[in-house]
Enzyme design. Sequence first.
Site, PDB file in Angstrom:
ATOM      1  CG  ASP A   1      35.935  43.138  36.769  1.00 43.21           C
ATOM      2  OD1 ASP A   1      35.973  42.878  37.976  1.00 43.21           O
ATOM      3  OD2 ASP A   1      35.275  44.084  36.302  1.00 43.21           O
TER       4      ASP A   1
ATOM      5  CG  HIS B   1      39.882  39.049  38.089  1.00 43.11           C
ATOM      6  ND1 HIS B   1      39.790  39.056  39.459  1.00 43.11           N
ATOM      7  CD2 HIS B   1      38.760  39.656  37.633  1.00 43.11           C
ATOM      8  CE1 HIS B   1      38.648  39.614  39.817  1.00 43.11           C
ATOM      9  NE2 HIS B   1      38.007  40.001  38.733  1.00 43.11           N
TER      10      HIS B   1
ATOM     11  CG  ASP C   1      38.687  43.537  40.586  1.00 45.65           C
ATOM     12  OD1 ASP C   1      39.244  44.117  41.538  1.00 45.65           O
ATOM     13  OD2 ASP C   1      37.609  42.924  40.706  1.00 45.65           O
TER      14      ASP C   1
ATOM     15  CG  ASN D   1      36.131  43.552  44.692  1.00 47.22           C
ATOM     16  OD1 ASN D   1      36.203  43.743  43.480  1.00 47.22           O
ATOM     17  ND2 ASN D   1      35.699  42.408  45.185  1.00 47.22           N
ATOM     18  CG  HIS D   2      39.381  40.637  43.345  1.00 42.86           C
ATOM     19  ND1 HIS D   2      39.631  39.350  43.759  1.00 42.86           N
ATOM     20  CD2 HIS D   2      38.049  40.699  43.124  1.00 42.86           C
ATOM     21  CE1 HIS D   2      38.504  38.659  43.785  1.00 42.86           C
ATOM     22  NE2 HIS D   2      37.526  39.462  43.397  1.00 42.86           N
TER      23      HIS D   2
ATOM     24  CG  HIS E   1      35.503  47.638  40.681  1.00 44.78           C
ATOM     25  ND1 HIS E   1      35.968  46.967  39.566  1.00 44.78           N
ATOM     26  CD2 HIS E   1      35.405  46.702  41.653  1.00 44.78           C
ATOM     27  CE1 HIS E   1      36.144  45.695  39.854  1.00 44.78           C
ATOM     28  NE2 HIS E   1      35.807  45.504  41.125  1.00 44.78           N
TER      29      HIS E   1
END
Length: 642
Positions: A23, A25, A63, A131-132, A218
């Site tokens: 993650d 991001h 992510d 999911n991102h 994830h």
Amino acid sequence: MSESTQNSTIDPEDTIKILVASDIHLGYNEKDVIRGEDSFIAFEEVLQHALENDVDAIILGGDLFHIANPSTNTLNRCTRLLKTYLLGDKPIKLEFLSDQNENFLESLNKTVNYEDPNMNIAIPMFSIHGNHDDPSGFGRISSLDLLSTNGYVNYFGKWTDLTKINISPILLKKGETKMALYGLSYISDARLARLFNEAKVFLEKPEDSGWFNIMVLHQNRADRGPKNYLPEKSLPAFLDLVIWGHEHDCRIIPEENVSKKFYVSQPGSTVATSLAEGEALDKCCGILSIHKSLFRLDPIRLQTVRPFIFESINMAEYFDELRLDEGDVQQKMQNFAAEKIEELIKRAEEKLTGNQKQPKLPLIRLRLDITDVEQQFNSIRFGQQYSGRVANPQDMVVFKKKITRAKDEAKPLDKEALLEAFQNQREATANRAEEVVDRYFKEASEDKQLELLYCKSMSELTKRMVDYEDDDAADSIVKFYERQVLQHLEGQVINEDNIDEVLESFRSTKRDTHNDMLKMLDSRSQKGPGPNDRTRSLTHDSDEEDADNPKASSNISSVLAPPASATARGGRGSRGGRGSRNTSAASTASGRGRGKGKGSSNNSSTSRIDSFMTHTAKPPASSRTSSRNISKVVYISDEDDE
């Protein structure tokens, strides 16, 4: 075997070292003049730790990007970092044993990047999508596809056929240590739960023994409803370690699943994407060391993360002290909040590490649980006075109205009435479950009647669960009524005084609503009703995006034990020779072991992280020819594997 004897038998050349993170991001809030650099700074530190610890590979739990189609600025910043830290002439000692055409089916080159003659990889990176950054739009292309095409990332665990999932592991070998890496990129939790229930998830397990099995996924780990998370018990028992992405609170220290006997490590995010309590925990990556059937994971606390302090206060505890029932209540609340904000800013200063790249302005979130709307003040105007002192003055203070419900307002099930309905129905006709439920609600007292659902809906629910074994009926019916209520409330002026009257007007339409519900249930099924009817259309389940606000867990800063090179900072420096690599690996391999099976080299029940996990049986010597033989293992979520 003693601890010193055990450590002396661990050869660094037989130890696979992996940096684990999740993650990232990249690109989160990139246009913010204060916080726009946070994700890139933290990711660079992660890559520096990989370089300084001379790891064999990097594994990311999804992510990597904050959105599926990142900006050109984010893509450029990412590729520059990957090129700086992952390329080079360092020899790679990981031998790739599985079928690369199967592992990288969606890749352009269909080969691991460090065996590509056109690339010069020093540290291979393996990543699933989250999911991102999942594939979206025309061609179902993810941002990770672009990095894979350019040769920077080995993108695995991507699934295009969501009617079944067949996971073939990546087989890697270094010396006498063999590792099987399974990847499951993000899939809607509702859809994944259905695939598990229908036994359509398969893992291919190597036929020969001695493999250390790692799974990277994830999904929701916290229980957010029966079909909104992936239970750990759904995973097969032959796994040794699960690297769990998506949840942002850091629980990187492996936790044992007592029923399946594997361990779960949740690295958490490297940047705060929401001002939730779980995001305020220390951000970490980790160094995973694997020696045959033993492993250890050393957490590394990131030094370049922006300080974040979260506190929630129940104002009911200060009601008498502040006399919130008299005078200028809002001014009293502002004075109280200002005092608390000053305390939080001082606490944030304690999180400054001295690293030159660490952002200095802290994130502050003060959540006030109020009991009356009169206690609420303008938080945006209040935050303006802290501009230049905190990174988020506009949303520093939030209010949450605490709703209290009297005990006598609850409507428990009337067990005596239900038993009476059962006995009366048994005397009258054949005893069917839905008829008992229908009779109960018809004869129940007024204070136990359903307020929103029509009583027939409960009997219909019972019938479909008993006769058709329709486990989705309850979820479908509740969501249907929820949509109907929201449609009824649209366009109406609603307040606390008239809410009961507005809902009463909806209750008068229950019978018509029930008929619509029956049509919905009938149209949802793909075949006529009958026993064991579990057929569902993939298009009827919503793929709702999961919130990134996980439940908080305990702070782990006091138990962090970073490797020797974890505190090094600055530029890339010298790559060093093999001697430095052996020294680092040897230091990582120290400690006592705890067995996953019976028998362990020591009797300590608390040593998990600072020691290798040991099995009783010694794995046989590995061979390249036998490692390609894999057998299919089918498992269902509610059954244990042999």
